[in-house]
Write a protein that holds these residues in place. Structure first.
Motif, mmCIF file in Angstrom:
data_model
loop_
_atom_site.group_PDB
_atom_site.id
_atom_site.type_symbol
_atom_site.label_atom_id
_atom_site.label_comp_id
_atom_site.label_asym_id
_atom_site.label_seq_id
_atom_site.Cartn_x
_atom_site.Cartn_y
_atom_site.Cartn_z
ATOM 1 N N ASP A 198 0.818 -1.214 0.000
ATOM 2 C CA ASP A 198 0.000 0.000 0.000
ATOM 3 C C ASP A 198 0.850 1.261 0.000
ATOM 4 O O ASP A 198 0.437 2.300 -0.543
ATOM 5 C CB ASP A 198 -0.936 -0.003 1.206
ATOM 6 N N GLN A 199 2.043 1.194 0.583
ATOM 7 C CA GLN A 199 2.896 2.388 0.570
ATOM 8 C C GLN A 199 3.306 2.758 -0.852
ATOM 9 O O GLN A 199 3.374 3.933 -1.207
ATOM 10 C CB GLN A 199 4.138 2.144 1.438
ATOM 11 N N ILE A 200 3.589 1.737 -1.651
ATOM 12 C CA ILE A 200 3.941 2.021 -3.055
ATOM 13 C C ILE A 200 2.747 2.648 -3.779
ATOM 14 O O ILE A 200 2.899 3.628 -4.523
ATOM 15 C CB ILE A 200 4.379 0.725 -3.768
ATOM 16 N N GLN A 201 1.518 2.127 -3.534
ATOM 17 C CA GLN A 201 0.329 2.669 -4.178
ATOM 18 C C GLN A 201 0.089 4.111 -3.739
ATOM 19 O O GLN A 201 -0.320 4.957 -4.551
ATOM 20 C CB GLN A 201 -0.890 1.798 -3.834
ATOM 21 N N GLU A 202 0.337 4.415 -2.474
ATOM 22 C CA GLU A 202 0.167 5.792 -2.006
ATOM 23 C C GLU A 202 1.150 6.733 -2.679
ATOM 24 O O GLU A 202 0.808 7.862 -3.047
ATOM 25 C CB GLU A 202 0.345 5.833 -0.475
ATOM 26 N N SER A 203 2.382 6.277 -2.878
ATOM 27 C CA SER A 203 3.377 7.115 -3.563
ATOM 28 C C SER A 203 2.962 7.352 -5.020
ATOM 29 O O SER A 203 3.097 8.472 -5.547
ATOM 30 C CB SER A 203 4.753 6.443 -3.511
ATOM 31 N N VAL A 204 2.475 6.306 -5.643
ATOM 32 C CA VAL A 204 2.022 6.448 -7.042
ATOM 33 C C VAL A 204 0.850 7.413 -7.133
ATOM 34 O O VAL A 204 0.783 8.263 -8.030
ATOM 35 C CB VAL A 204 1.642 5.064 -7.621
ATOM 36 N N LEU A 205 -0.106 7.310 -6.193
ATOM 37 C CA LEU A 205 -1.255 8.212 -6.188
ATOM 38 C C LEU A 205 -0.822 9.656 -6.009
ATOM 39 O O LEU A 205 -1.351 10.569 -6.657
ATOM 40 C CB LEU A 205 -2.209 7.788 -5.066
ATOM 41 N N ALA A 206 0.167 9.883 -5.149
ATOM 42 C CA ALA A 206 0.662 11.247 -4.929
ATOM 43 C C ALA A 206 1.289 11.795 -6.205
ATOM 44 O O ALA A 206 1.100 12.966 -6.566
ATOM 45 C CB ALA A 206 1.679 11.250 -3.778
ATOM 46 N N LYS A 207 2.029 10.970 -6.921
ATOM 47 C CA LYS A 207 2.636 11.430 -8.169
ATOM 48 C C LYS A 207 1.563 11.738 -9.232
ATOM 49 O O LYS A 207 1.688 12.698 -9.995
ATOM 50 C CB LYS A 207 3.592 10.358 -8.704
#
Length: 567
Positions: A198-207
């Motif tokens: 989920d941390q990777i998905q959150e970073s992608v969403l922020a980008k």
């Protein structure tokens, strides 16, 4: 919509569409590039996570492997002692935490179809449980039993990654998780660890949010620039459209009048640009329409010989008018030919119906009518002799029209002899337009001259040749005239066949009557002879009776004399 409004609208579109198109393409490329970067970032982060997960699991694997090897080297263990030491290593692994306390290890065996839990750091109660519960069917691809999939991968390859879904501790959210498992073959243990992604998905969403913000700023800039360009373009277009629309409106009014069929005058202009060329072309069209109108009027009055010159080789309307005139002429000619054809058939048919009893009269009448109707100069009709197996057939002159007497000194022509004889042999029409000098000449008040056309047609009915027709003329015969004669020849042949049958029947009837009378006379003579013979027979019978009585008398006399002689 008025022309000036259309020009303004088109100018606006011409300014806006390229700007929008370029902006859209630019934004599309920026978005694609950013998406590609995000995908690359996501892949890199995911690979880093997998690499870190592999390192963590390798550490746990190393602990198990080290403990196992130390046991094997230092003592001569029995199975119970070794199991107790390895159980201690499982307890050590259950105490290890990583990933800010969320990461842990678990160990299963590799038995199939479902492995058994040996140690689970978060759920110690699973120890010794066969992992066949449907709640473990959380594998990402096909929703299979996650522990079964890990066992299959490790048994086949020794280690491997598996993705699955699981509720994150302390929340009700189902998150994607990835695990790495490695098989320790000596014991059949599968050592595993996992991380939530989920941390990777959150970073992608922020980008992605940052990308959308950047694109929105670009769109605002593009709209501002487009408004400025549109204002300038509209001002320029209004200036030039005012001058252009005046000339175009004049052209429009002229074309509108032309469209209503009204008579218009040419437009006077000094323009040298494309609009000036349009006006010149329109003036040429006005002149051309006048000539079209005059030509169509003449055609409508039946003058199909009116001369007309198209505006150019590519003048579609002018060429169509010429083609229409030619089609009308062709249709008129065809109608005249049909009428002439049908009228001739009717006249000649009447002649054939009137003369159906005498071949000579029929030949004279039909030849005279045919020569007169075709307006040719000379003609002759020949009748074929009857077909006999032991004789060569020939053609006999039956009727002529305006031929010189020297032409037919020989009244019989054999089949295959000369053009006429060859015509009936080949059963084909001979239409000659190049006449031999010594073949025939037409006699008129001006002397002798060669004809322009010789037409010889066989008379055929039911595949039987009944004769031929020959005609000579100063004028060349047209194809439809030749077809007419061929059609008439069929009727003549049919009528000749009927007349010949009638004449033959009449002759047979006369001969039959004569034979009947002769037979009656012979029957009468035979009857008389029979009566005489019967009378003679009766006389002979009476004489025979008399002889018999005389013989009886003589016999009686002899009998009377016989006793006397005996005494």
């Amino acid at each position: 919509m008025k022309l000036r409004q259309q020009i303004t609208l088109l100018t606006s579109l011409a300014l806006l569409v390229p700007a929008i198109l370029i902006s859209t393409i630019s934004i599309y490329k920026i978005r694609n590039k950013a998406e590609a970067d995000i995908e690359e970032y996501q892949t890199e982060e995911f690979n880093k996570l997998k690499l870190y997960l592999k390192h963590i699991t390798d550490i746990a694997y190393g602990i198990v492997e080290t403990r196992y090897n130390s046991i094997e080297k230092t003592v001569l263990p029995n199975t119970q002692f070794r199991d107790s030491l390895m159980e201690a290593s499982l307890k050590d692994l259950s105490k290890i935490r990583f990933d800010q306390g969320e990461g842990y290890f678990w160990v299963t065996d590799n038995r199939m179809p479902y492995p058994t839990m040996l140690m689970h750091a978060e759920n110690p109660q699973l120890k010794g449980v066969v992992l066949d519960d449907p709640k473990f069917n959380v594998e990402k691809a096909k929703r299979r039993n996650i522990y079964q999939v890990r066992a299959e991968v490790c048994n086949a390859m020794g280690d491997g990654f598996v993705e699955y879904f699981m509720k994150k501790p302390g929340t009700d959210e189902i998150e994607n998780k990835i695990s790495y498992s490695r098989l320790f073959s000596p014991l059949g243990w599968i050592v595993s660890a996992g991380f939530y992604t989920d941390q990777i998905q959150e970073s992608v969403l922020a980008k992605r949010e940052a990308l959308n913000k950047q694109i929105n700023e670009i769109v605002v800039s593009i709209i501002s620039i487009a408004v400025i360009i549109l204002g300038i373009g509209l001002a320029v277009s209004l200036y030039f459209s005012g001058k252009l629309t005046k000339a175009i409106i004049t052209i429009k009014d002229t074309l509108k009048s032309l469209g209503l069929g009204q008579q218009v005058e040419q437009i006077i202009t000094k323009r040298k640009d494309e609009v000036g060329e349009m006006i010149q072309s329109l003036n040429t069209l006005v002149t051309g329409l006048r000539s079209y109108t005059a030509f169509a009027k003449e055609i409508g009055q039946g003058n199909l010989l009116q001369e007309f010159q198209p505006l150019s080789n590519n003048d579609v309307l002018g060429n169509e008018l010429l083609e229409m005139r030619e089609n009308l002429k062709k249709a008129s000619d065809e109608k005249n030919e049909r009428d002439w054809f049908n009228e001739g058939l009717a006249k000649l048919g009447e002649v054939l119906r009137r003369n159906s009893s005498d071949t000579k009269i029929l030949a004279d009448e039909i030849l005279r009518e045919l020569i007169t109707y075709l307006k040719v100069n000379q003609g002759g009709l020949f009748i074929a002799s009857e077909a006999k197996s032991n004789e060569t057939r020939y053609l006999e002159q039956l009727s002529t029209y305006a031929y010189d007497r020297k032409r037919f000194i020989q009244t019989k022509i054999g089949f295959g002899e000369g053009l006429i004889g060859q015509c009936v042999v080949e059963r084909a029409t001979f239409h000659l337009i190049e006449i031999p000098k010594d073949y025939i000449s037409i006699t008129s008040g001006l002397g002798h001259a060669l004809p322009q056309t010789i037409l010889i047609i066989p008379l055929i009915h039911n595949n039987e040749v009944y004769g031929a027709i020959e005609m000579a003329s100063f004028q060349k015969l047209q194809d439809y005239e030749v077809k007419f004669v061929e059609k008439v020849a069929e009727s003549i042949a049919s009528t000749l066949a009927s007349v010949q049958v009638n004449e033959r029947t009449r002759r047979l009837l006369e001969h039959s009557q004569q034979m009947s009378e002769e037979l009656k006379a012979q029957e009468e003579e035979l009857r008389q002879n029979q009566e005489e013979l019967q009378a003679t027979q009766e006389q002979m019978q009476r004489r025979q009776l008399e002889l018999e009585r005389e013989n009886e008398d003589l016999r009686a006399t002899i009998e009377q004399l016989a006793p006397k002689n005996a005494a």
